[in-house]
Structure formats: structure tokens, C-alpha cells
Design an enzyme around this catalytic site. Structure first.
Site, PDB file in Angstrom:
ATOM      1  N   TYR A  74       0.856  -1.193   0.000  1.00  0.00           N
ATOM      2  CA  TYR A  74       0.000   0.000   0.000  1.00  0.00           C
ATOM      3  C   TYR A  74       0.883   1.231   0.000  1.00  0.00           C
ATOM      4  O   TYR A  74       1.870   1.294   0.751  1.00  0.00           O
ATOM      5  CB  TYR A  74      -0.879   0.038   1.253  1.00  0.00           C
ATOM      6  N   GLU A  91      -0.699   4.706  -0.432  1.00  0.00           N
ATOM      7  CA  GLU A  91      -1.579   5.862  -0.646  1.00  0.00           C
ATOM      8  C   GLU A  91      -0.809   7.147  -0.386  1.00  0.00           C
ATOM      9  O   GLU A  91      -0.024   7.237   0.565  1.00  0.00           O
ATOM     10  CB  GLU A  91      -2.801   5.777   0.280  1.00  0.00           C
ATOM     11  N   ASP A 107      -6.708  14.140 -24.966  1.00  0.00           N
ATOM     12  CA  ASP A 107      -6.571  12.722 -24.613  1.00  0.00           C
ATOM     13  C   ASP A 107      -5.767  12.089 -25.750  1.00  0.00           C
ATOM     14  O   ASP A 107      -6.289  11.846 -26.845  1.00  0.00           O
ATOM     15  CB  ASP A 107      -7.967  12.098 -24.501  1.00  0.00           C
ATOM     16  N   THR A 151      -3.450   6.739 -21.974  1.00  0.00           N
ATOM     17  CA  THR A 151      -3.179   5.407 -21.455  1.00  0.00           C
ATOM     18  C   THR A 151      -1.700   5.116 -21.719  1.00  0.00           C
ATOM     19  O   THR A 151      -1.029   5.870 -22.435  1.00  0.00           O
ATOM     20  CB  THR A 151      -4.040   4.337 -22.151  1.00  0.00           C
ATOM     21  N   LYS A 203      -1.016   1.537 -25.347  1.00  0.00           N
ATOM     22  CA  LYS A 203      -1.313   1.466 -26.790  1.00  0.00           C
ATOM     23  C   LYS A 203       0.009   1.673 -27.551  1.00  0.00           C
ATOM     24  O   LYS A 203       0.923   0.869 -27.386  1.00  0.00           O
ATOM     25  CB  LYS A 203      -2.393   2.486 -27.143  1.00  0.00           C
ATOM     26  N   ARG A 251      -0.969  -1.852 -18.907  1.00  0.00           N
ATOM     27  CA  ARG A 251      -2.276  -1.194 -18.965  1.00  0.00           C
ATOM     28  C   ARG A 251      -2.371  -0.175 -17.831  1.00  0.00           C
ATOM     29  O   ARG A 251      -2.146  -0.523 -16.670  1.00  0.00           O
ATOM     30  CB  ARG A 251      -3.408  -2.215 -18.803  1.00  0.00           C
TER      31      ARG A 251
HETATM   32  N1  DSN Z   1     -10.888   0.820 -26.007  1.00  0.00           N
HETATM   33  C1  DSN Z   1      -9.855   1.645 -26.567  1.00  0.00           C
HETATM   34  C2  DSN Z   1      -9.728   1.467 -28.034  1.00  0.00           C
HETATM   35  O1  DSN Z   1      -9.810   0.329 -28.483  1.00  0.00           O
HETATM   36  O2  DSN Z   1      -9.505   2.419 -28.755  1.00  0.00           O
HETATM   37  C3  DSN Z   1     -10.016   3.049 -26.201  1.00  0.00           C
HETATM   38  O3  DSN Z   1     -10.061   3.139 -24.812  1.00  0.00           O
END
Ligand code: DSN
Length: 426
Positions: A51, A53, A197, A223, A226, A232
Site C-alpha cells: 500500500y 496511498e 486525450d 493510457t 497502446k 495497462r
Molecule cells: N478501447 C480503446 C480502443 O480500443 O480504442 C479506447 O479506450
């Protein structure tokens, strides 16, 4: 994996089947990628037991010295990567990064101007089925019918009319370069804050293959899994002046304990992204997408907006007597994984769609280059032209398996799993 195979053979079998699936097919979902073994080692580590926090130097638990080390590494590497002033690496996902920005900048009922999901936006940018659409007043811009690119005049008109508190740039299914400076200028004109974003294109931005939103946005969310090729998770970047507010919206605002194993693996991924190899990788992603776009076009397929500047293409199947769902199915049968996707002004529901989204980040990680992309583009075109030809599907499947063997993934991991199965009977 010896322990897992003995303790829980059912989970172990699913894991082994998944590595067979990931290594034995071509992953062309635009939002997916393969992390390095080092990233996985940091994630599957004792960091998950702690933990922590709070934030480095200001924790609510004892024993956080090593947590501070990895979180500080993640923050400083991320700021170096994107030339930003402030970073928060604790968001568990992109949606939570977005939520923390909305809760920092807005009050419930305030107006957000963002891209329509049906034109390539994202659920968390105000879809009625997301918290964002339930809590805020949402106005959407979209793409123009003629060019299928963002209609910046419409963005400006809507901004003047609705006076949003926040304008969001960024998309999840948009094949073209986004003009962040245009969004900045519209936001400034109407006194709105600007959030980008950049989840889909973060890797391209880090490598200089897409203009950076950092100089033009008040907040940048993303994120990490990607194009950026990390675990993730999510993060937020901004000017230092917003840092205190964002920190407190992430914790204690909307999250509890940070996932320290994920933060450690984010730190590793950011280090990898600072390397020269990463720039070459992202350049290859863009080249591979261009070759894929050219091959599909020369085989008679229409691409939304006529092509791609980034890591994905969106294929319009409406003139081909084929739905997106059918196309996803036939490609999967042949060993190519993609996702059905609405195209702008789609007449089919989101569960069916008239398009497929195809991305190159994962196959590029695997080492595929121009020659393979031309071949794969040709196979995709053949399959989508004759989706019920069982002989063709089986022929292409055989060839995809050969390509997968030629470009192996995760070294001898599958062989090691097989040895575990034998030795434990798992
Ligand atoms: N689910 C993602 C995508 O496939 O683009 C976006 O969060």
C-alpha cells in the site's frame, strides 16, 4: 510459471492458451501492443504487495521507500519523454485520468465540447453511457462529410455558441493528424480549458511522429498500453500550477492505493520509450500503416478520410455488401485480429457497424515491415472480398501461421510453459 501451473492449473491453462493465441495470430487491434519481458517482470513483482496511498515523500503508510523510488523514476522519465512540467502516474486507466481532470476543472452540469464517439471520439468524452455523459452537459463536434476529417469550423462555431468550460481534443478511431494548435486557439477565444486525450497516439508523440499537444493543452491524459507500449494504465500531464489539484482528485478523490507494480512497470516502459530504438519503432509503425493503406486502396477498398497519417486505418465496407462484424469474424478465422468499428455517418448500429479499424503497433513490435504489410494488406483484401470462401480462409490462415513463426514473440516462453505443463500435469 512452475508455481502457477501447480497451484492453479485452470488459470495456468488459460494463460498458456492465451500466449498461444497472442503468438500464433496477427494482432491488428489498433489499441493493443506487446510489452517487453522487462515491463512484465516489473509488473509481476513484489511491488504489488504494498500500500502506498499518497505521493512520493507524503505517504499514508510506512515502508514506502522503494515505492517512492519507482514512482519518482516514472514521473521524471515521463516528464522527460513529453517535455512536460508535472505528471501523475497513478491513474489506473485512461478513463480515470479523464475523470480526474474533469473533477479538477469542472462542476457537475458544466459543458464539455468533445468529439462524437460515432465519428471517432471516446466513451469517456461524454457518451451518455459513461459517467462523463451522466455528470456533464455534453456538446459534440465531428468530422466533415466531405473530408471525413475534424471540422475545425464546426468546433469553433459550437464553442462560440455553447461556451464550454472544457474542450477535448483526441480520439480513439481517427486516422489523421490532429491540429492541437487549432484547438488551443478556439479554447482561448471562448475562455475554455483545453484537454487532449492522446491515448492512441502517445507513442507517436513521444517519438516526434505526431505533433505534441503539450504546448497547446492545459491537461494531457493518456493510457500507457497502446502505441506507448507499456502496461495497462493511465497518466496525466499538465503545467505545475494544476498539479496539486490533480493529485488530490486522483487520490483521495477517485482512487485509493496506487497499483505500485503497474507504476514500476510504467517506469520501465518510459525508460524504453526514451531510447533511440523506440523512435525507429514508431517511424516504422507509421510507414507500415501507410503501406497497409496503399495496399487496401489499390485493392478497391475505401478508407475513411482517404488514408492515414498515424497507426491505424478505418476501412469503409458499406459498398462491399459486408458489415464490420462479418469482416471482424472472417479476419479472425484466418488469424488476423481486428475490431469492427463505426465509420462517420454510419447507418449500422455499433454492434454491427460498416467498418473495421486496423492498426499496426503490435505487428510492428513483432518486427513486420513494408514487405509483410503489403502481403498482409493483400490477404485482408482477399478475405474481405470473398468472406465465405473456406478454402481461401484456410490458405491465408496457413500463411499467417508461417509469418508468426518467422517473427516470433516472447522468445521461448511458450516452450517453457509447455515444460511446466508436462512436469506438473497442469
Ligand atoms: N478501447 C480503446 C480502443 O480500443 O480504442 C479506447 O479506450
Amino acid at each position: 510459471m512452475f508455481n502457477l501451473s501447480r497451484t492453479d492449473p485452470e488459470v495456468f491453462r488459460a494463460l498458456k492458451a492465451e500466449i498461444e493465441r497472442q503468438t500464433g495470430q496477427l494482432e491488428m487491434i489498433a489499441s493493443e501492443n506487446f510489452v517487453s519481458e522487462a515491463v512484465m517482470e516489473a509488473e509481476g513483482s513484489v511491488f504489488m504487495n504494498k500500500y502506498a496511498e499518497g505521493y512520493p515523500g507524503k505517504r499514508y503508510y510506512g515502508g514506502c521507500v522503494n515505492m517512492d523510488t519507482v514512482e519518482e523514476l516514472a514521473i521524471s522519465r515521463l516528464n522527460r519523454l513529453f517535455r512536460s512540467e508535472y505528471a501523475n502516474v497513478q491513474p489506473h486507466s485512461g478513463s480515470q485520468a479523464n475523470m480526474a481532470v474533469y473533477f479538477s476543472a469542472l462542476k457537475p452540469g458544466d459543458t464539455i465540447l468533445s468529439m462524437n464517439l460515432a465519428h471517432g471520439g471516446h466513451l469517456s468524452h461524454g457518451s451518455p453511457v459513461s459517467f462523463s455523459g451522466r455528470l456533464f452537459n455534453i456538446v459534440h463536434y465531428g468530422v466533415s462529410r466531405e473530408t471525413e476529417t475534424i471540422d475545425y469550423d464546426q468546433v469553433a462555431d459550437l464553442a462560440r455558441k455553447h461556451k464550454p468550460k472544457l474542450i477535448i481534443s483526441g480520439a480513439s478511431s481517427y486516422p489523421r493528424t490532429i491540429d492541437f494548435a487549432a484547438f488551443r486557439s478556439i479554447s482561448s477565444e471562448v475562455g475554455a480549458l483545453h484537454m487532449t486525450d492522446m491515448a492512441h497516439i502517445a507513442g507517436l508523440v513521444a517519438a516526434g511522429c505526431h505533433p505534441s499537444p503539450i504546448p497547446h493543452a492545459d491537461f494531457v491524459t493518456s493510457t500507457t498500453h497502446k502505441t506507448l507500449r507499456g502496461p495497462r494504465g493511465g497518466f496525466i500531464l499538465s503545467d505545475t500550477k494544476y498539479g496539486k489539484m490533480i493529485n488530490s482528485q486522483i487520490f483521495p478523490g477517485i482512487q485509493g492505493g496506487p497499483l505500485m507494480n503497474i507504476i514500476a512497470s510504467k517506469a520501465v516502459a518510459f525508460k524504453e520509450a526514451l531510447g533511440d530504438d523506440f523512435r525507429a519503432y514508431q517511424q516504422q509503425v507509421v510507414t507500415n500503416t501507410r503501406i497497409l493503406a496503399e495496399t487496401l486502396t489499390s485493392n478497391g477498398f475505401r478508407l475513411v478520410s482517404g488514408g492515414s497519417d498515424n497507426h491505424l486505418v478505418l476501412v469503409d465496407l458499406s459498398g462491399k455488401n459486408l458489415t464490420g462484424a462479418e469482416a471482424e469474424h472472417v479476419l479472425e478465422q484466418a488469424g488476423i485480429t481486428v475490431n469492427k468499428n463505426s465509420i462517420p455517418f454510419d447507418t449500422q448500429p455499433p454492434t454491427v457497424t460498416s467498418g473495421v479499424r486496423i492498426g499496426t503497433p503490435a505487428v510492428t513490435t513483432r518486427g513486420l515491415k513494408e514487405k509483410e504489410m503489403e502481403e498482409i494488406g493483400g490477404h485482408i483484401a482477399e478475405l474481405l472480398t470473398a468472406p465465405r470462401d473456406a478454402g481461401l480462409i484456410s490458405r491465408v490462415q496457413g500463411r499467417i501461421r508461417e509469418i508468426c513463426r518467422e517473427f516470433p514473440l516472447y522468445g521461448d516462453r511458450l516452450r517453457r510453459y509447455e515444460e511446466c505443463s508436462v512436469s506438473t500435469g497442469g
